[in-house]
Design a protein around this motif. Structure first.
Motif, PDB file in Angstrom:
ATOM      1  N   ASP A  51      -8.305  -9.842  -1.132  1.00  0.00           N
ATOM      2  CA  ASP A  51      -7.232 -10.518  -1.848  1.00  0.00           C
ATOM      3  C   ASP A  51      -6.015  -9.579  -1.809  1.00  0.00           C
ATOM      4  OD1 ASP A  51      -5.444 -11.567  -3.608  1.00  0.00           O
ATOM      5  OD2 ASP A  51      -6.838 -11.757  -5.286  1.00  0.00           O
ATOM      6  N   LEU A  52      -5.018  -9.953  -1.031  1.00  0.00           N
ATOM      7  CA  LEU A  52      -3.882  -9.051  -0.790  1.00  0.00           C
ATOM      8  C   LEU A  52      -3.080  -8.754  -2.057  1.00  0.00           C
ATOM      9  CD1 LEU A  52      -2.443 -10.364   2.615  1.00  0.00           C
ATOM     10  CD2 LEU A  52      -4.028  -8.478   2.238  1.00  0.00           C
ATOM     11  N   ASN A  53      -3.236  -9.618  -3.072  1.00  0.00           N
ATOM     12  CA  ASN A  53      -2.475  -9.427  -4.314  1.00  0.00           C
ATOM     13  C   ASN A  53      -3.155  -8.485  -5.292  1.00  0.00           C
ATOM     14  OD1 ASN A  53      -0.146 -11.300  -4.086  1.00  0.00           O
ATOM     15  ND2 ASN A  53      -1.839 -12.717  -3.644  1.00  0.00           N
ATOM     16  N   GLU A  54      -4.377  -8.077  -4.958  1.00  0.00           N
ATOM     17  CA  GLU A  54      -5.198  -7.300  -5.894  1.00  0.00           C
ATOM     18  C   GLU A  54      -5.212  -5.821  -5.493  1.00  0.00           C
ATOM     19  OE1 GLU A  54      -6.952  -6.179  -8.780  1.00  0.00           O
ATOM     20  OE2 GLU A  54      -6.698  -8.373  -8.800  1.00  0.00           O
ATOM     21  N   GLU A  55      -4.512  -5.015  -6.267  1.00  0.00           N
ATOM     22  CA  GLU A  55      -4.374  -3.606  -5.894  1.00  0.00           C
ATOM     23  C   GLU A  55      -5.711  -2.891  -5.721  1.00  0.00           C
ATOM     24  OE1 GLU A  55      -1.804  -1.345  -8.455  1.00  0.00           O
ATOM     25  OE2 GLU A  55      -1.682   0.305  -7.018  1.00  0.00           O
ATOM     26  N   SER A  56      -6.694  -3.212  -6.576  1.00  0.00           N
ATOM     27  CA  SER A  56      -7.975  -2.495  -6.507  1.00  0.00           C
ATOM     28  C   SER A  56      -8.735  -2.811  -5.210  1.00  0.00           C
ATOM     29  CB  SER A  56      -8.843  -2.816  -7.723  1.00  0.00           C
ATOM     30  OG  SER A  56      -9.134  -4.185  -7.732  1.00  0.00           O
ATOM     31  N   ALA A  57      -8.380  -3.927  -4.561  1.00  0.00           N
ATOM     32  CA  ALA A  57      -9.068  -4.300  -3.319  1.00  0.00           C
ATOM     33  C   ALA A  57      -8.715  -3.341  -2.174  1.00  0.00           C
ATOM     34  CB  ALA A  57      -8.710  -5.734  -2.934  1.00  0.00           C
ATOM     35  N   SER A  94       5.506  -6.043   3.143  1.00  0.00           N
ATOM     36  CA  SER A  94       6.298  -5.678   1.953  1.00  0.00           C
ATOM     37  C   SER A  94       5.430  -5.739   0.704  1.00  0.00           C
ATOM     38  CB  SER A  94       7.497  -6.605   1.780  1.00  0.00           C
ATOM     39  OG  SER A  94       8.465  -6.301   2.742  1.00  0.00           O
ATOM     40  N   LEU A  95       4.567  -6.750   0.635  1.00  0.00           N
ATOM     41  CA  LEU A  95       3.659  -6.869  -0.514  1.00  0.00           C
ATOM     42  C   LEU A  95       2.705  -5.678  -0.546  1.00  0.00           C
ATOM     43  CD1 LEU A  95       2.163  -8.445  -2.807  1.00  0.00           C
ATOM     44  CD2 LEU A  95       0.809  -9.543  -1.001  1.00  0.00           C
ATOM     45  N   VAL A  96       2.063  -5.413   0.595  1.00  0.00           N
ATOM     46  CA  VAL A  96       1.064  -4.341   0.660  1.00  0.00           C
ATOM     47  C   VAL A  96       1.686  -2.991   0.297  1.00  0.00           C
ATOM     48  CG1 VAL A  96      -0.509  -3.104   2.214  1.00  0.00           C
ATOM     49  CG2 VAL A  96      -0.328  -5.602   2.360  1.00  0.00           C
ATOM     50  N   SER A  97       2.920  -2.765   0.789  1.00  0.00           N
ATOM     51  CA  SER A  97       3.542  -1.456   0.548  1.00  0.00           C
ATOM     52  C   SER A  97       4.131  -1.341  -0.855  1.00  0.00           C
ATOM     53  CB  SER A  97       4.604  -1.163   1.607  1.00  0.00           C
ATOM     54  OG  SER A  97       5.605  -2.143   1.572  1.00  0.00           O
ATOM     55  N   SER A  98       4.007  -2.382  -1.658  1.00  0.00           N
ATOM     56  CA  SER A  98       4.545  -2.305  -3.025  1.00  0.00           C
ATOM     57  C   SER A  98       3.526  -1.723  -4.006  1.00  0.00           C
ATOM     58  CB  SER A  98       4.990  -3.694  -3.502  1.00  0.00           C
ATOM     59  OG  SER A  98       3.863  -4.517  -3.714  1.00  0.00           O
ATOM     60  N   PHE A  99       2.255  -1.577  -3.582  1.00  0.00           N
ATOM     61  CA  PHE A  99       1.227  -1.092  -4.514  1.00  0.00           C
ATOM     62  C   PHE A  99       1.217   0.437  -4.604  1.00  0.00           C
ATOM     63  CE2 PHE A  99      -0.627  -5.223  -3.159  1.00  0.00           C
ATOM     64  CZ  PHE A  99      -0.549  -5.835  -4.400  1.00  0.00           C
ATOM     65  N   PRO A 100       1.338   0.980  -5.829  1.00  0.00           N
ATOM     66  CA  PRO A 100       1.351   2.435  -6.004  1.00  0.00           C
ATOM     67  C   PRO A 100       0.140   3.114  -5.360  1.00  0.00           C
ATOM     68  CG  PRO A 100       1.909   1.373  -8.074  1.00  0.00           C
ATOM     69  CD  PRO A 100       1.550   0.280  -7.114  1.00  0.00           C
ATOM     70  N   TYR A 101      -1.029   2.485  -5.443  1.00  0.00           N
ATOM     71  CA  TYR A 101      -2.233   3.112  -4.880  1.00  0.00           C
ATOM     72  C   TYR A 101      -2.074   3.289  -3.351  1.00  0.00           C
ATOM     73  CZ  TYR A 101      -6.891   3.609  -2.976  1.00  0.00           C
ATOM     74  OH  TYR A 101      -7.967   4.051  -2.243  1.00  0.00           O
ATOM     75  N   VAL A 102      -1.601   2.238  -2.690  1.00  0.00           N
ATOM     76  CA  VAL A 102      -1.418   2.289  -1.234  1.00  0.00           C
ATOM     77  C   VAL A 102      -0.371   3.345  -0.885  1.00  0.00           C
ATOM     78  CG1 VAL A 102      -0.612   0.981   0.793  1.00  0.00           C
ATOM     79  CG2 VAL A 102      -2.055  -0.145  -0.923  1.00  0.00           C
ATOM     80  N   ARG A 103       0.721   3.362  -1.641  1.00  0.00           N
ATOM     81  CA  ARG A 103       1.794   4.319  -1.361  1.00  0.00           C
ATOM     82  C   ARG A 103       1.311   5.752  -1.533  1.00  0.00           C
ATOM     83  NH1 ARG A 103       6.083   1.702  -0.043  1.00  0.00           N
ATOM     84  NH2 ARG A 103       7.056   3.675   0.434  1.00  0.00           N
ATOM     85  N   LYS A 104       0.542   5.976  -2.592  1.00  0.00           N
ATOM     86  CA  LYS A 104       0.079   7.352  -2.838  1.00  0.00           C
ATOM     87  C   LYS A 104      -0.776   7.830  -1.669  1.00  0.00           C
ATOM     88  CE  LYS A 104      -1.766  10.743  -5.827  1.00  0.00           C
ATOM     89  NZ  LYS A 104      -2.005  11.569  -4.687  1.00  0.00           N
TER      90      LYS A 104
END
Ligand code: DC
Length: 222
Positions: A51-57, A94-104
């Motif tokens: 689920d692309l909207n779910e940061e924990s995924a 753009s959506l994927v790169s907006s998540f703090p976890y992914v960026r970190k």
């Protein structure tokens, strides 16, 4: 951090990656395209069907290996250089790169990759977050029509016919998302040099940046 660190930021279609790759080639430096890394995560997320909207995924990143080397990008040693340019990846990055976890995760990888040697790194937050102490920070811009025209021509070269109006719309949407997101938005570093490339050729931009680095080129006769 030994070595020269050159940070190049700017919006979609400003020519960052093309220009950074050419500078790296001429100077014999290493190029790291951080946009390609965000695209690789997006591709893997799509392929895994999360689920692309779910940061924990995005925890799948704990066990995946993303690696950028000589202008090629790999996920777990699979070359995905072509695959990350698909429309589906472009529409979701753009959506994927907006998540703090992914960026970190990616910022840590990028900082690590830039530790040694002479580096040209391009992206959206290189001068502000990844390499705040870079020797030179350049912020490339160009008006949206010119950026869309470049993307349109790039597509044509790949045999893909697009409508210029649609390209303008897509680029504007991505600009809006990338510069308004909460986590490390596209923003010019206070000490960056702004270079408007609307009326410049690729060579002119490359020469100008090399001049700004104050370093001698490796190439002969230029
Ligand atoms: O440079 P590009 O268009 O390939 O980048 C794809 C996306 O990745 C872009 O829409 C925003 C994101 N990105 C980012 O958030 N931070 C970076 N340093 C590089 C790219």
């Amino acid at each position: 951090m030994p070595g020269y660190k050159l940070a190049i930021d700017g919006p979609a279609g400003s020519g960052k990656s093309t220009i950074s790759a050419l500078i790296a080639k001429r100077m014999g430096w290493t190029h790291i395209d951080t946009g390609a890394m965000y695209r690789a995560v997006t591709l893997q997320a799509i392929e895994l069907g999360i689920d692309l909207n779910e940061e924990s995924a995005y925890r799948f990143l704990e066990s995946s290996k993303i690696h950028y080397d000589f202008d090629k990008i790999y996920i777990n040693d699979r070359d995905v250089t072509e695959a990350i340019r698909s429309e589906s990846v472009t529409n979701h990055v753009s959506l994927v790169s907006s998540f703090p976890y992914v960026r970190k995760k990616l910022v840590d990888l990028q900082k690590h990759a830039a530790e040694y040697g002479n580096i040209v790194m391009d992206g959206r937050d290189i001068g502000t977050v990844v390499l705040p102490h870079a020797n030179l920070k350049v912020f490339l811009t160009a008006n949206v029509e010119e950026r869309a025209k470049r993307r349109y021509k790039e597509n044509l070269k790949k045999g893909k016919v697009t409508q210029i109006e649609k390209v303008i719309e897509d680029i504007s949407t991505r600009d809006q998302k990338d510069s308004t997101r909460k986590e490390s938005p596209l923003k010019m570093a206070d000490d960056a040099i702004i270079l408007d490339t609307t009326h410049l050729t690729i060579d002119q931009v490359v020469n100008k940046i090399i001049e700004l680095t104050g370093q001698k080129e490796k190439e002969h006769g230029v």
